[in-house]
Write a protein that holds these residues in place. Structure first.
Motif, PDB file in Angstrom:
ATOM      1  N   LEU A  60      48.474  14.778  23.604  1.00  0.00           N
ATOM      2  CA  LEU A  60      49.321  14.955  23.864  1.00  0.00           C
ATOM      3  C   LEU A  60      50.119  13.874  23.795  1.00  0.00           C
ATOM      4  N   SER A  61      49.775  12.809  24.803  1.00  0.00           N
ATOM      5  CA  SER A  61      50.282  11.642  24.969  1.00  0.00           C
ATOM      6  C   SER A  61      50.380  10.474  24.411  1.00  0.00           C
ATOM      7  N   ILE A  71      52.549  11.192  21.391  1.00  0.00           N
ATOM      8  CA  ILE A  71      53.443  11.485  21.378  1.00  0.00           C
ATOM      9  C   ILE A  71      54.429  10.378  21.660  1.00  0.00           C
ATOM     10  N   ASN A  72      53.953   9.910  23.166  1.00  0.00           N
ATOM     11  CA  ASN A  72      54.989   8.367  23.377  1.00  0.00           C
ATOM     12  C   ASN A  72      55.166   7.583  22.286  1.00  0.00           C
ATOM     13  N   VAL A 118      61.802  15.726  23.080  1.00  0.00           N
ATOM     14  CA  VAL A 118      59.802  16.223  23.543  1.00  0.00           C
ATOM     15  C   VAL A 118      59.053  14.668  24.225  1.00  0.00           C
ATOM     16  N   SER A 119      59.140  13.505  22.716  1.00  0.00           N
ATOM     17  CA  SER A 119      58.768  12.313  23.545  1.00  0.00           C
ATOM     18  C   SER A 119      58.617  12.347  25.406  1.00  0.00           C
ATOM     19  N   THR A 146      59.586  14.387  27.273  1.00  0.00           N
ATOM     20  CA  THR A 146      59.219  15.428  28.175  1.00  0.00           C
ATOM     21  C   THR A 146      57.555  15.983  27.953  1.00  0.00           C
ATOM     22  N   THR A 147      56.632  14.567  27.053  1.00  0.00           N
ATOM     23  CA  THR A 147      55.326  15.248  27.208  1.00  0.00           C
ATOM     24  C   THR A 147      54.579  15.371  28.474  1.00  0.00           C
ATOM     25  N   SER A 148      54.465  14.794  29.471  1.00  0.00           N
ATOM     26  CA  SER A 148      53.916  15.291  30.650  1.00  0.00           C
ATOM     27  C   SER A 148      53.989  16.687  31.114  1.00  0.00           C
ATOM     28  N   LEU A 159      54.961  19.180  28.865  1.00  0.00           N
ATOM     29  CA  LEU A 159      54.146  19.948  27.163  1.00  0.00           C
ATOM     30  C   LEU A 159      52.415  19.890  27.672  1.00  0.00           C
ATOM     31  N   ILE A 160      52.187  18.535  28.026  1.00  0.00           N
ATOM     32  CA  ILE A 160      50.714  18.072  28.719  1.00  0.00           C
ATOM     33  C   ILE A 160      50.292  19.536  29.515  1.00  0.00           C
ATOM     34  N   LEU A 175      50.904  18.110  17.921  1.00  0.00           N
ATOM     35  CA  LEU A 175      50.645  16.839  17.449  1.00  0.00           C
ATOM     36  C   LEU A 175      50.730  16.715  16.326  1.00  0.00           C
TER      37      LEU A 175
END
Length: 208
Positions: free
Chosen positions: A58-59, A61-62, A140-141, A143-145, A147-148, A166
């Motif tokens: 998921l990281s 996505i950043n 979303v990008s 708020t990835t942390s 989401l993880i 992803l």
């Protein structure tokens, strides 16, 4: 309740009406080409991740964030330009295609009507959709942390959940890129050719 009822029932969802536009090429540009591009991008991202645990997946996505910060204002500007663009009468005429470009909408009285779209309508819907999707992906990008953290708390199949998320995000980005190229075509080559066609028609009339 059908999809059209859900989309037409909210002003916030109506920008995704672009996916409901019917024409000779809608399937290829909305689904086929994005799926092919998604497979290429996802393979590169997936293979580039050191370990395939949920956090690493998921990281990735950043990586999309910097691109989206450039595209988002471009879509807003393109949407504004399309609505105020003048000097190209062909934008307000019907498409010159074998089949009409149509969109089924729900009227205020609850009845349905199928609209024949002109190029200006189509381009407006296209960039409205791009604006909405890019805004969603941008959020979303950033708020990835969070989401993880949510995915990692799943009791089972956390890695599969991260894989699916992803892939979905990568598909939306792929669809966004293909749609962007289509929009750029309409704002450039299409208008140039239509203006040239209009000038040629006026020249023929003057000669007559």
């Amino acid at each position: 309740m059908s999809i059209i009822d859900i989309v037409e029932g909210s002003s916030f969802l109506r920008p995704i009406n672009y996916l409901r536009v019917r024409n000779d090429y809608s399937f290829k540009y909305n689904w086929l080409y994005p799926i092919i591009l998604c497979a290429v991008l996802f393979s590169g991202v997936y293979l580039g991740v050191a370990t395939h645990n949920p956090a690493d997946l998921l990281s990735a996505i950043n990586k999309y964030g910097s691109l989206l910060t450039v595209l988002f204002p471009f879509y807003f500007a393109s949407l504004a330009a399309t609505s105020s663009l003048g000097g190209v009468p062909a934008l307000d005429k019907k498409f010159e295609m074998a089949n009409e470009v149509t969109l089924k909408i729900k009227l205020a009285d609850g009845e349905y009507e199928t609209l024949d779209l002109c190029p200006r309508d189509f381009i407006s819907l296209l960039f409205a959709y791009c604006t909405t999707v890019s805004l969603f992906l941008l959020v979303v990008s950033y708020t990835t942390s969070g989401l993880i953290a949510v995915v990692e708390k799943l009791p089972v199949c956390a890695s599969w959940a991260a894989f699916i998320v992803l892939f979905f995000i990568t598909f939306l980005l792929s669809q966004l890129l293909v749609t962007t190229l289509l929009g750029v075509y309409f704002l450039s080559d299409y208008m140039v050719r239509q203006r040239a066609s209009s000038d040629s028609a006026r020249s023929d009339e003057d000669q007559i």
